[in-house]
Design a protein around this motif. Structure first.
Motif, short mmCIF file in Angstrom:
data_model
loop_
_atom_site.label_atom_id
_atom_site.label_comp_id
_atom_site.label_asym_id
_atom_site.label_seq_id
_atom_site.Cartn_x
_atom_site.Cartn_y
_atom_site.Cartn_z
N ASP A 1 -1.19 12.03 -3.86
CA ASP A 1 -1.89 13.05 -4.63
C ASP A 1 -3.32 12.64 -4.95
N THR A 2 -3.57 11.34 -5.05
CA THR A 2 -4.92 10.84 -5.27
C THR A 2 -5.20 9.69 -4.33
N GLU A 3 -6.48 9.42 -4.10
CA GLU A 3 -6.86 8.30 -3.24
C GLU A 3 -6.37 6.98 -3.81
N GLN A 4 -6.45 6.82 -5.12
CA GLN A 4 -6.01 5.59 -5.75
C GLN A 4 -4.53 5.33 -5.49
N GLN A 5 -3.71 6.38 -5.61
CA GLN A 5 -2.28 6.23 -5.34
C GLN A 5 -2.03 5.87 -3.88
N ALA A 6 -2.77 6.47 -2.97
CA ALA A 6 -2.59 6.19 -1.55
C ALA A 6 -2.95 4.73 -1.24
N ARG A 7 -4.03 4.24 -1.81
CA ARG A 7 -4.42 2.84 -1.58
C ARG A 7 -3.37 1.88 -2.13
N ARG A 8 -2.80 2.24 -3.26
CA ARG A 8 -1.76 1.40 -3.84
C ARG A 8 -0.53 1.35 -2.95
N LEU A 9 -0.13 2.50 -2.41
CA LEU A 9 1.01 2.54 -1.51
C LEU A 9 0.74 1.78 -0.22
N ALA A 10 -0.45 1.94 0.33
CA ALA A 10 -0.79 1.28 1.60
C ALA A 10 -0.80 -0.23 1.46
N GLY A 11 -1.06 -0.72 0.26
CA GLY A 11 -1.10 -2.16 0.05
C GLY A 11 0.22 -2.85 0.35
#
Length: 349
Positions: free
Chosen positions: A245-255
């Motif tokens: 839903d947000t870029e921050q959430q996506a970066r956290r998941l991708a980590g």
């Protein structure tokens, strides 16, 4: 064989899945989630759903593609299913012809046979897989491919030792006719040139060899010779993609997926860690550099950012089809990522 776009999408979009096993989950849960994802992918308008052969990796449950594809095909009705890919040097060509011939007979017109020449594992596991054929290497891949194709087409020349052998029900001359189309997979120029020379479709692993993507696709197109299979080149590229839903959430998941890849590259394969573990990991400078480089090749962000990134990548590479993979922790997050991308890309419109 060439894909067709769904909804408002300009080009086909597909999924590569590894039946990812995250920390706190079991392989049974991972395979159940993959089955549910295949059903949803069909509803969302994805064109293909491929699974990849890997061995000895606790975080990957797709070690037996033919078995998993039979299950997925029974759980779906229209989406194309295939191997992305079967590592041909690990198997006798006759066995692959029989397995995928069986899949094609059960689900005609829905099965793709994607082939790779890497072992898909570490050297010790490769030796265990290839017991009795230890003298064979990936360099003999063209000969193995030729043998597999001849089993599927039942056209060994007169005098060949296998002239009288039959891949049942794999051969094209069997009742019902036809056979699953062969794709060549690669992360370098070898398979690109071979696929072009044979007039086969080519799938490139952009998600872990991004620097070689454009040169390999150009080599494939330059080498291409029209065949009974294809009149023109057809390319597909695998792309790491994570939407939230947000870029921050996506970066956290991708980590979490990035840390899993770091451990794999260090010879320490493990379950896919949670985002919390990935955030708390004490990265050394070299590890942080690896993570930054890995994540730079993942298309991630909110749905609009991922859509724009995929469209830019397709335009830059000239790929005919994109196949996205989201190897992140948590089945709900993974499914949500694919649904957001399907919506943003126009598959559902």
């Amino acid at each position: 064989m060439p894909g067709r776009p769904h909804g408002r999408a300009e080009t086909p979009l597909s999924i590569l899945d590894l039946a990812t096993v995250g920390d706190g989950y079991t392989p049974t849960q991972a395979l159940t989630a993959t089955t549910e994802l295949a059903r949803k992918a069909e509803d969302w308008g994805f064109h293909r759903f491929w699974v990849a052969e890997h061995h000895g990796m606790p975080g990957v449950a797709s070690s037996a593609p033919a078995v998993l594809l039979a299950h997925l095909a029974a759980a779906t009705s229209t989406i194309r299913l295939g191997s992305g890919g079967v590592m041909l040097p690990n198997h006798a060509p006759l066995v692959i012809a029989e397995q995928f011939g069986t899949l094609h007979a059960l689900h005609p017109g829905r099965i793709d046979l994607g082939l790779g020449r890497a072992p898909g594992t570490d050297p010790a596991t490769a030796r265990a897989l290839r017991r009795g054929v230890l003298d064979e290497t990936a360099d003999e891949f063209p000969l193995q491919l030729s043998e597999l194709t001849r089993f599927l087409d039942a056209d060994f020349p007169a005098g060949h030792p296998y002239q009288r052998l039959r891949a049942v029900p794999g051969e094209a001359s069997a009742p019902g006719g036809g056979r699953p189309p062969i794709w060549l997979l690669g992360s370098s120029g070898f398979s690109a040139q071979l696929a072009g020379r044979l007039g086969l479709p080519f799938a490139f692993a952009h998600h872990f060899s991004a620097g070689n993507t454009v040169p390999a696709l150009e080599l494939y197109r330059d080498s291409f010779r029209p065949s009974e299979v294809l009149a023109e080149p057809y390319t597909l590229i695998g792309v790491g993609a994570v939407a939230a839903d947000t870029e921050q959430q996506a970066r956290r998941l991708a980590g979490s997926g990035a840390l899993a890849m770091l451990r794999l590259r260090r010879g320490q394969p493990a379950l896919v860690p949670t985002p919390e573990e990935a955030e708390a990991h004490p990265y050394a400078p070299a590890e942080r550099e690896f993570l930054d480089a890995w994540l730079s090749n993942v298309v991630l962000g909110d749905p609009d950012q991922v859509r724009d990134g995929l469209l830019e990548l397709r335009k830059r590479t000239g790929a005919d089809e994109l196949m996205i993979t989201s190897n992140i922790h948590g089945h709900e997050a993974r499914h949500h990522s694919y649904e957001l991308i399907a919506q943003a890309y126009g598959l559902l419109g």
